[in-house]
Design a protein around this motif. Structure first.
Motif, PDB file in Angstrom:
ATOM      1  N   ARG A 126       0.847  -1.257   0.171  1.00 34.20           N
ATOM      2  CA  ARG A 126      -0.126  -0.094  -0.159  1.00 34.20           C
ATOM      3  C   ARG A 126       0.839   1.129   0.193  1.00 34.20           C
ATOM      4  N   LYS A 127       1.975   1.092   0.629  1.00 32.90           N
ATOM      5  CA  LYS A 127       2.980   2.451   0.633  1.00 32.90           C
ATOM      6  C   LYS A 127       3.665   2.707  -0.342  1.00 32.90           C
ATOM      7  N   GLY A 128       3.845   1.765  -1.458  1.00 31.04           N
ATOM      8  CA  GLY A 128       4.449   1.807  -2.676  1.00 31.04           C
ATOM      9  C   GLY A 128       5.358   0.682  -2.809  1.00 31.04           C
ATOM     10  N   SER A 129       6.560   0.636  -3.800  1.00 32.71           N
ATOM     11  CA  SER A 129       7.316  -0.407  -3.956  1.00 32.71           C
ATOM     12  C   SER A 129       8.297  -0.759  -3.058  1.00 32.71           C
ATOM     13  N   PHE A 130       8.814  -1.979  -2.892  1.00 32.81           N
ATOM     14  CA  PHE A 130      10.007  -2.303  -2.002  1.00 32.81           C
ATOM     15  C   PHE A 130      10.742  -3.357  -2.739  1.00 32.81           C
ATOM     16  N   LEU A 131      11.920  -3.473  -2.322  1.00 36.88           N
ATOM     17  CA  LEU A 131      12.899  -4.469  -2.894  1.00 36.88           C
ATOM     18  C   LEU A 131      13.222  -5.773  -1.999  1.00 36.88           C
ATOM     19  N   VAL A 132      13.446  -6.756  -2.456  1.00 30.52           N
ATOM     20  CA  VAL A 132      13.721  -7.892  -1.399  1.00 30.52           C
ATOM     21  C   VAL A 132      14.735  -8.564  -2.673  1.00 30.52           C
ATOM     22  N   GLU A 133      15.959  -8.854  -1.566  1.00 26.07           N
ATOM     23  CA  GLU A 133      17.108  -9.692  -2.260  1.00 26.07           C
ATOM     24  C   GLU A 133      16.582 -10.983  -2.400  1.00 26.07           C
ATOM     25  N   THR A 134      16.698 -11.702  -3.473  1.00 28.73           N
ATOM     26  CA  THR A 134      16.180 -12.960  -3.715  1.00 28.73           C
ATOM     27  C   THR A 134      17.133 -14.141  -4.198  1.00 28.73           C
ATOM     28  N   THR A 135      18.436 -13.523  -4.142  1.00 26.15           N
ATOM     29  CA  THR A 135      19.452 -14.524  -4.934  1.00 26.15           C
ATOM     30  C   THR A 135      19.331 -15.906  -3.998  1.00 26.15           C
ATOM     31  N   ALA A 136      19.664 -15.920  -2.943  1.00 24.13           N
ATOM     32  CA  ALA A 136      19.700 -17.441  -2.517  1.00 24.13           C
ATOM     33  C   ALA A 136      18.209 -18.267  -2.833  1.00 24.13           C
ATOM     34  N   TRP A 137      17.182 -17.655  -2.461  1.00 24.54           N
ATOM     35  CA  TRP A 137      16.042 -17.934  -2.796  1.00 24.54           C
ATOM     36  C   TRP A 137      15.552 -18.404  -4.317  1.00 24.54           C
ATOM     37  N   GLU A 138      16.025 -17.684  -5.367  1.00 25.26           N
ATOM     38  CA  GLU A 138      16.014 -17.918  -6.776  1.00 25.26           C
ATOM     39  C   GLU A 138      16.958 -19.399  -6.817  1.00 25.26           C
ATOM     40  N   GLY A 139      18.087 -19.458  -6.290  1.00 26.67           N
ATOM     41  CA  GLY A 139      18.782 -20.437  -6.247  1.00 26.67           C
ATOM     42  C   GLY A 139      18.311 -21.668  -6.067  1.00 26.67           C
ATOM     43  N   GLU A 140      17.632 -21.615  -4.632  1.00 28.26           N
ATOM     44  CA  GLU A 140      16.902 -22.655  -4.114  1.00 28.26           C
ATOM     45  C   GLU A 140      15.794 -23.397  -5.029  1.00 28.26           C
ATOM     46  N   LYS A 141      15.342 -22.531  -5.794  1.00 29.99           N
ATOM     47  CA  LYS A 141      14.203 -22.809  -6.554  1.00 29.99           C
ATOM     48  C   LYS A 141      14.460 -23.565  -7.778  1.00 29.99           C
TER      49      LYS A 141
END
Length: 96
Positions: free
Chosen positions: A78-93
């Motif tokens: 609701r407040k706008g956009s935010f960034l999340v680092e997903t490097t490890a998560w993308e590798g796990e997928k």
């Protein structure tokens, strides 16, 4: 010195992203699917000066750099956009 940061596994990221940095639940992201957020990538470099460990650095010393790709997802609340680092998560997928 940076403040202490709580660590958690990459598998927890989709549920952890529902809260902000203060631990409060984000508003306006009900049903958020992290994999549907826009993916962004930056390339950083880790560099080492050859001979540095032995104290043998000169003007002619070779600097060896290795690229490191870091992945992020840009999501909306609701407040706008935010960034999340997903490097490890993308590798796990991709390992599954």
């Amino acid at each position: 010195m940076s403040p202490p940061v709580e660590t958690f596994s990459a598998a927890e990221l989709p549920t952890r992203v529902l809260g902000d940095v203060n631990g409060k639940r984000r508003k306006g992201i009900e049903g958020l699917k992290l994999e549907e957020c826009e993916m962004l990538e930056i390339l950083q470099y880790s560099c080492v000066i050859q001979g540095y460990e032995k104290g043998e650095v000169t003007r002619e010393s070779i600097v060896q750099c290795t690229p490191i790709a870091r992945l992020f997802r840009r999501c909306q609340d609701r407040k706008g956009s935010f960034l999340v680092e997903t490097t490890a998560w993308e590798g796990e997928k991709t390992e599954k």
